[in-house]
Design an enzyme around this catalytic site. Structure first.
Site, mmCIF file in Angstrom:
data_model
loop_
_atom_site.group_PDB
_atom_site.id
_atom_site.type_symbol
_atom_site.label_atom_id
_atom_site.label_comp_id
_atom_site.label_asym_id
_atom_site.label_seq_id
_atom_site.Cartn_x
_atom_site.Cartn_y
_atom_site.Cartn_z
ATOM 1 N N HIS B 134 11.327 -4.337 13.952
ATOM 2 C CA HIS B 134 10.417 -3.279 13.514
ATOM 3 C C HIS B 134 10.019 -3.641 12.080
ATOM 4 O O HIS B 134 10.817 -4.234 11.351
ATOM 5 C CB HIS B 134 11.201 -1.962 13.538
ATOM 6 C CG HIS B 134 10.398 -0.736 13.247
ATOM 7 N ND1 HIS B 134 9.984 -0.407 11.983
ATOM 8 C CD2 HIS B 134 9.965 0.254 14.058
ATOM 9 C CE1 HIS B 134 9.319 0.742 12.034
ATOM 10 N NE2 HIS B 134 9.293 1.166 13.277
ATOM 11 N N GLN B 213 17.377 2.303 17.337
ATOM 12 C CA GLN B 213 17.167 2.526 18.765
ATOM 13 C C GLN B 213 18.490 2.650 19.501
ATOM 14 O O GLN B 213 18.551 3.259 20.561
ATOM 15 C CB GLN B 213 16.328 1.388 19.372
ATOM 16 C CG GLN B 213 14.893 1.358 18.886
ATOM 17 C CD GLN B 213 14.080 2.588 19.289
ATOM 18 O OE1 GLN B 213 14.326 3.207 20.308
ATOM 19 N NE2 GLN B 213 13.120 2.949 18.460
ATOM 20 N N LYS B 236 15.525 10.086 15.500
ATOM 21 C CA LYS B 236 15.525 9.337 16.757
ATOM 22 C C LYS B 236 16.775 9.647 17.584
ATOM 23 O O LYS B 236 16.932 9.155 18.690
ATOM 24 C CB LYS B 236 15.452 7.834 16.487
ATOM 25 C CG LYS B 236 14.079 7.371 15.989
ATOM 26 C CD LYS B 236 13.959 5.881 16.114
ATOM 27 C CE LYS B 236 12.911 5.271 15.208
ATOM 28 N NZ LYS B 236 11.533 5.579 15.594
#
Lengths: 157, 418
Positions: B134, B213, B236
């Site tokens: 990312h 993630q 997240k």
């Protein structure tokens, strides 16, 4: 969805007009939409206050590609003030939240009126206007550089 | 399948409708997760009854706020398998990663005294990242390299979207930092962390893990993984926006110079100079996001109550359904592993001839929320020869029926633009 993706938009996104490159443009602008990485380059040449040559290249969604393709058909060869005026009217339409402008303006826009529904989707406004931002920028440059004599550029498709 | 969870009713937002009354199918958890009622309530209760600035003030509610703030640190530390003092609050993972990179930069500028000298970089040094990062775990290292003269190198991506661990020899004696993702936000591939850590240790390089993630989708034990630093974001992992965390091995945090400076992180300030607090406070300048940390506390409690192994099995099942479904849509290419092994339920794909923005629009018209664009990972997309993609990503609350709706929707996209 058919309201957004009018047939004229789908047609132009598949079979595009005006893609190419000018050998010596008077003005050129590269624009990018950072949210999706879409980009376009618009090149113009001006002669006697007309947009004598116009070419574009780029990649993007159906809305942005159709907008560039239709822009070519509407402004190529036109007087500069008409091209600029058309750009202003189109911007007004796209910022009108999906509502049509007055009948006179809608008539001026011709096939560009197919983009009326885009204004309903704020995330797509930039897609429709990316090419027109490039045109405005390229014309400003061209008017700056054409105070002296220039050669007539040729289109290489 | 007894792997499956039914938790959507805990998440108030998921009951709303979109685009003229269509039920929402939320498949954009990779961008941000929805929040359970317990998280919303925890923030509200804190603000209604305990709100005060922390670590200052002699009044009762200041004490309560400080206790809640530090209890959240303790819960988050336990959730990722580290010690209380090894968690630094940041506003998000991006800030956490910048904190580490700026620690190296400030050490290179000879701040932080002799104990910070281990972080100094010179022009002969190298920083290794990966092609799957990312932008948040790539750009800060590019900047650090440009400012220090260190060279940036990277581990490439394989055709099926995994890190190419055959190319680990980019990590050499010159490597000082290896920054890499635990799980790609594009391909969903889960990294073999111990292998990279082992190679980094052989050459004495620091490891920095982007766990954004993974933290909400897998059991994560950072001590067991053996990384030196790790970053993750609250929003997240069912928590609020505005709070994230940096993990740093205790002795490293003690030696690392501060990034943001100002109030709350100082000991003695004169007009000439300042001494800094020990970690974690050294890295927490300014008034902190207390309510958000309390929300994140509730989020990790929720995840722990579900059980990360159970959650991971649930999402594994969803990943299989997504991959099978997408494989059945003519022409569609998955950017990433096509089997569910070592993979999250994050599926990015290319519909040839149809731009992701258009794919997303047709799905949105059916109430299906996906991500379109480059997902803040332009180099990863370039490696696949595309500029952008469409991504569906599931979470703890996603159901098989929603995956089915998404696959039906994708069939409709292909028909619409045929």
């Amino acid at each position: 969805m058919q309201q957004l993706y009018q047939q004229v938009i789908l047609d132009h996104s598949k079979s595009r007009s005006g893609e190419g490159e000018l050998s010596s443009p008077h003005g050129e602008s590269f624009q990018v939409n950072p949210t999706c990485g879409d980009e376009c380059t618009v090149q113009v040449a001006v002669e006697d206050n007309r947009l004598s040559h116009f070419a574009w290249s780029g990649r993007g969604c159906s809305i942005s590609q159709a907008s560039l393709s239709l822009m070519y058909e509407m402004v190529d060869g036109e007087p500069l003030d008409r091209a600029e005026h058309l750009g202003e009217t189109f911007r007004e339409l796209i910022h009108n939240r999906g509502q049509e402008l007055n009948p006179e303006k809608m008539e001026q826009l011709e096939d560009l009126s197919a983009f009326t529904g885009v204004g309903r989707y704020s995330a797509r406004v930039k897609c429709a206007l990316l090419g027109w931002m490039a045109l405005r920028d390229a014309l400003v440059q061209a008017q700056r550089t054409t105070s002296g004599p220039g050669q007539a550029p040729e289109t290489q498709a | 399948m007894n792997d499956l969870l039914e938790l959507a009713s805990d998440f108030p937002l998921l009951s709303r409708t979109v685009r003229g009354g269509k039920p929402l199918v939320y498949l954009d958890t990779g961008a941000t997760s929805q929040k359970p009622e317990s998280v919303l309530n925890a923030e509200r209760t804190f603000n209604q009854t305990h709100n005060a600035a922390v670590h200052r003030g002699a009044h009762q509610i200041a004490e309560e706020a400080t206790e809640a703030f530090e209890a959240a640190r303790s819960a988050v530390a336990e959730f990722v398998g580290v010690s209380f003092g090894e968690i630094v609050w940041t506003k998000n993972a991006t800030e956490a990663l910048n904190l580490v990179a700026h620690g190296f930069l400030n050490a290179t500028l000879e701040r932080g005294g002799s104990e910070a000298s281990r972080f100094r970089l010179t022009s002969g040094d190298e920083i290794v990242v990966t092609e799957l990062e990312h932008h948040a775990n790539l750009v800060p290292w590019q900047e650090l390299a440009a400012k220090t003269g260190a060279k940036l190198r990277w581990i490439p991506v394989t055709e099926d979207g995994r890190l190419d661990l055959e190319q680990l020899d980019v990590i050499t004696e010159r490597t000082r930092v290896v920054a890499f993702t635990h799980a790609s936000n594009v391909t969903g591939a889960i990294t073999d962390v111990p292998r990279i850590v082992e190679r980094a240790r052989e050459v004495g390089a620091f490891t920095v893990l982007d766990a954004c993630q993974s933290a909400a989708h897998l059991p994560v034990d950072l001590h067991e993984l053996g990384v030196d630093f790790a970053a993750f974001s609250g929003h997240k992992m069912l928590g609020p926006t505005g709070v994230g965390a940096l993990y740093g091995r205790q002795e490293l945090l003690e030696a690392l110079p501060p990034f943001l400076t100002g109030g709350s992180m100082v000991e003695v300030v004169t007009m000439e100079e300042t001494t800094f607090m020990p970690p974690p406070q050294r890295f927490e300048a300014g008034t902190q996001m207390v309510a958000q940390t309390v929300g994140l506390h509730a989020a990790v409690d929720y995840l722990s109550a579900v059980g990360m192994r159970q959650l991971s099995a649930h999402e594994d099942h969803l990943a299989r359904l997504m991959l099978e479904g997408v494989a059945g849509v003519p022409g569609v290419r998955v950017l990433g592993p096509t089997s569910a092994e070592d993979r999250l339920a994050v599926v990015a794909f290319d519909v040839p001839g149809v731009h992701p923005h258009d794919v997303g629009q047709i799905l949105d018209d059916q109430g299906i929320a996906v991500r379109v664009g480059h997902h803040c990972a332009q180099p990863a997309h370039r490696a696949f020869g595309v500029h952008a993609s469409t991504r569906a990503s599931a979470g703890v609350y996603t159901t098989p029926a929603e995956i089915e709706a998404f696959i039906d929707g994708l069939h409709r996209v292909v028909k619409f633009f045929a």
